[in-house]
Design an enzyme around this catalytic site. Structure first.
Site, PDB file in Angstrom:
ATOM      1  N   TYR A 112       8.012 -70.381  57.705  1.00  0.00           N
ATOM      2  CA  TYR A 112       8.894 -71.255  58.152  1.00  0.00           C
ATOM      3  C   TYR A 112      10.335 -70.744  57.817  1.00  0.00           C
ATOM      4  CZ  TYR A 112      12.193 -75.266  58.711  1.00  0.00           C
ATOM      5  OH  TYR A 112      13.251 -76.011  59.076  1.00  0.00           O
ATOM      6  N   HIS A 153      14.004 -74.580  62.860  1.00  0.00           N
ATOM      7  CA  HIS A 153      14.831 -75.403  63.734  1.00  0.00           C
ATOM      8  C   HIS A 153      16.320 -75.172  63.884  1.00  0.00           C
ATOM      9  CE1 HIS A 153      11.527 -78.096  61.642  1.00  0.00           C
ATOM     10  NE2 HIS A 153      11.731 -78.732  63.077  1.00  0.00           N
TER      11      HIS A 153
END
Length: 231
Positions: A112, A153
């Site tokens: 991530y 994101h």
């Protein structure tokens, strides 16, 4: 309605700054962050991002080995960073687990990306690509074959970042309304993912081409309304 737009303000400022022409990335050095870098990394993040991070975040990314925190150095100055966390599938949140198929096993790893940024004067020199490519190379090495995806994101209005990740073969995975809180205002976000080492997404009720179509429509709608607000 007049609405503050961080990226519009930053773009206006960026146009006034003369970029540093490196021409040769061999002038750049890569090294891992250390606790002595906290203040410099803090200044870079303030320069690059609209989100404010607490002091504890900087302490973690510069000292905790669970983070892959890499800095690009030019003339002894940090000009770019990438920070990623390699997570086990069993430690992902239910929403994060949607990124990768559970068939790979509960000990599957997922990368991530928490942060990827380059200070304004050094942009458009390929530094962000160098940092991202280094992470991808690390996670596709023989020692990291259990890592099946890298995701992140991004603000739905950040068209330059979205274009960058799409050029690097990341693909839109999901839409996250009100994911960010910036200057007291909720902002929508997208999740983007790059599958590696044979990884793949979960099967959805919708066929993949329909799913991608819906996400593409969401993306274009967000871009449309963002541009309307800027005007």
């Amino acid at each position: 309605m007049d609405t503050f737009n961080w990226y519009l303000e930053k773009t206006s400022t960026l146009q006034q700054i003369k970029p540093v022409g490196l021409y040769d990335l061999s002038n750049l050095q890569l090294r891992f962050l250390c606790p002595q870098d906290i203040n410099e990394v803090n200044a870079l993040c303030v320069d690059c991002f609209p989100v404010e991070y607490p002091r504890s975040w900087y302490e973690d990314i510069t000292s905790n080995p669970k983070f892959y925190s890499l800095a690009a150095i030019h003339k002894s100055t940090i000009v770019g960073i990438i920070v990623a966390e390699i997570k086990l599938y069993i430690k992902l949140t239910p929403k994060e687990r949607e990124v990768v198929s559970p068939s790979a096993g509960k000990f599957t790893q997922v990368g991530y990306i928490l942060s990827l940024g380059v200070t304004k004067a050094y942009r458009r020199n390929g530094i962000a690509s160098l940092l991202l490519d280094n992470l991808v190379s690390h996670l596709t090495s023989a020692e990291s074959q259990n890592c099946k995806a890298i995701f992140l994101h991004v603000l739905s209005s950040n068209s330059s970042a979205i274009s960058f990740y799409e050029r690097k073969s990341f693909r839109l995975h999901s839409f996250h309304p009100y994911y960010y809180m910036i200057n007291g205002i909720n902002k929508d976000g997208f999740a983007y993912v790059l599958y590696i080492n044979g990884g793949h997404q979960q099967w959805m009720i919708l066929y993949p081409f329909k799913q991608n179509l819906i996400f593409s429509i969401m993306q274009h709608l967000c871009m449309y309304f963002s541009n309307r607000i800027k005007k």
